[in-house]
Design an enzyme around this catalytic site. Structure first.
Site, mmCIF file in Angstrom:
data_model
loop_
_atom_site.group_PDB
_atom_site.id
_atom_site.type_symbol
_atom_site.label_atom_id
_atom_site.label_comp_id
_atom_site.label_asym_id
_atom_site.label_seq_id
_atom_site.Cartn_x
_atom_site.Cartn_y
_atom_site.Cartn_z
ATOM 1 N N LYS A 32 -17.601 30.085 -37.036
ATOM 2 C CA LYS A 32 -19.044 30.394 -37.169
ATOM 3 C C LYS A 32 -19.740 29.178 -37.254
ATOM 4 O O LYS A 32 -21.106 28.924 -36.656
ATOM 5 C CB LYS A 32 -19.360 31.467 -38.260
ATOM 6 C CG LYS A 32 -18.922 32.835 -38.224
ATOM 7 C CD LYS A 32 -18.756 33.617 -39.197
ATOM 8 C CE LYS A 32 -18.334 35.079 -38.785
ATOM 9 N NZ LYS A 32 -17.989 35.910 -40.162
ATOM 10 N N GLN B 157 -18.992 36.078 -46.192
ATOM 11 C CA GLN B 157 -17.723 36.324 -45.798
ATOM 12 C C GLN B 157 -17.040 37.410 -46.561
ATOM 13 O O GLN B 157 -16.757 37.176 -47.862
ATOM 14 C CB GLN B 157 -17.031 35.239 -45.320
ATOM 15 C CG GLN B 157 -15.755 35.501 -44.574
ATOM 16 C CD GLN B 157 -16.262 35.970 -43.164
ATOM 17 O OE1 GLN B 157 -17.177 35.567 -42.349
ATOM 18 N NE2 GLN B 157 -15.076 36.841 -42.574
ATOM 19 N N ASP C 153 -25.858 39.319 -41.005
ATOM 20 C CA ASP C 153 -24.666 40.359 -40.682
ATOM 21 C C ASP C 153 -24.947 41.848 -40.297
ATOM 22 O O ASP C 153 -24.390 42.558 -39.880
ATOM 23 C CB ASP C 153 -23.862 40.171 -41.913
ATOM 24 C CG ASP C 153 -22.828 39.755 -41.778
ATOM 25 O OD1 ASP C 153 -21.997 39.481 -40.587
ATOM 26 O OD2 ASP C 153 -22.116 39.027 -42.952
HETATM 27 N N1 GUN Z 1 -15.235 39.905 -42.385
HETATM 28 C C1 GUN Z 1 -15.010 40.477 -41.396
HETATM 29 N N2 GUN Z 1 -15.805 40.473 -40.237
HETATM 30 C C2 GUN Z 1 -16.812 40.161 -40.889
HETATM 31 C C3 GUN Z 1 -18.146 39.878 -40.288
HETATM 32 O O1 GUN Z 1 -18.516 40.336 -39.488
HETATM 33 N N3 GUN Z 1 -19.011 39.362 -41.384
HETATM 34 C C4 GUN Z 1 -18.855 39.130 -42.753
HETATM 35 N N4 GUN Z 1 -19.552 38.886 -43.436
HETATM 36 N N5 GUN Z 1 -17.438 39.264 -43.269
HETATM 37 C C5 GUN Z 1 -16.524 39.791 -42.407
#
Ligand code: GUN
Length: 294
Positions: A54, A98, A121
């Site tokens: 990311k 995350q 998110d």
């Molecule tokens: N863990 C797995 N997928 C995601 C996501 O799309 N965003 C976040 N913040 N954590 C995750």
């Protein structure tokens, strides 16, 4: 005949070029670039690699990108205070924590703490609620990416029988919801299958569009797929390592078998994964625009 491959990598590239153009206009006209902070707690290898990916994309697109890594034993109060600091920071337009978090931290409390206007998110209950009633909001990135893939690949969702395998908050519930809404890429008839579904194949065999977010490697096999179906594989499973130490990945769909039956299919890697990251960037640009009242 072998299925058409829906390349998330290629579609993501198109969208990233659109984002780059938007970022350069924003920078030129307003002297602002989108700011994204990714908060990682601990060192879960999958989370480390997702966050790295990311950050790399945010950096490439010219964002102000901040990686904030915190130790596994950070307290809940410390994490909440950190989020509040970024809530108040005008250079940060998007905040991503995350998941999963260590067990001593209440995930719900953390998600509530993020300013909904910076919740790129799309996990804050305010954004989830707005999504369900079809109001403008930040859509969660994986479902948003799946919608874009379907739309940009010309897959007709209106009136289609869609089966979603998986009922997670991150993928299953939101994608099912978006697909039946009266919207572009919606108007489908949606069935959700989960771990308590009896006779999964009797449902999946009816799907014109099959979306699989089961979280287990290759659980959907060719005998469970209708001839000509479009198959979207959300799974990213680590099934080993190459001699060089790189993770070997596979999806939740048995790609080799299913591609002989489907009309179109997403690969793993190179399918939904790059789209998820790209939609995070799109949401961050959106957050920056909203902060500038654009
Ligand atoms: N863990 C797995 N997928 C995601 C996501 O799309 N965003 C976040 N913040 N954590 C995750």
């Amino acid at each position: 005949m072998s299925a058409k491959i829906i390349s998330g990598t290629q579609i993501a590239e198109q969208i990233r070029n659109e984002i780059k153009a938007e970022v350069s206009v924003m920078k030129e006209r307003h002297g602002v670039v989108p700011g994204l902070v990714t908060i990682l707690v601990g060192e879960n290898p999958a989370s480390v690699s997702y966050v790295k990916a990311k950050q790399a994309v945010a950096h490439k697109l010219g964002f102000n990108s901040i990686q904030d890594s915190q130790p596994e034993d950070i307290s809940e109060d410390q994490l909440l205070a950190l989020i509040e600091k970024y809530n108040q920071d005008p250079l940060v337009h998007g905040i991503l924590v995350q998941l999963p978090l260590p067990r001593h931290i209440d995930e719900g409390k953390v998600l509530y703490a993020i300013n909904p206007g910076k919740d790129v998110d799309g996990f804050h209950p305010v954004n989830v609620g707005k999504m369900v009633i079809g109001e403008p909001c930040f859509l969660p990135c994986t479902p948003y990416g799946i919608l874009e893939m379907l739309i940009r690949s010309g897959v007709e969702t209106s009136g289609a029988e869609v089966v979603v395998v998986g009922r997670s908050n991150i993928v299953g519930k939101p994608i099912a919801n978006l697909l039946f809404q009266k919207r572009e890429g919606g108007n489908a008839t949606v069935t959700i299958c989960h771990t308590r579904t009896r006779d999964m194949a009797s449902h999946t065999l009816k799907a014109d569009i099959l979306i699989v977010a089961a979280g287990h490697p290759r659980v959907i096999t060719a005998d469970m797929v209708k001839e000509g179906a479009v198959v979207i594989d959300v799974g990213i499973n680590r099934i080993g390592k190459t001699p060089e130490g790189k993770a070997i990945l596979c999806g939740d769909v048995d790609f080799d078998g299913v591609k002989e039956k489907a009309s179109a299919i997403t690969p793993v890697p190179g399918g939904v994964g790059p789209m998820t990251i790209t939609m995070l960037m799109k949401n961050t640009v959106q957050a920056a625009k909203q902060a500038l009242s654009l």
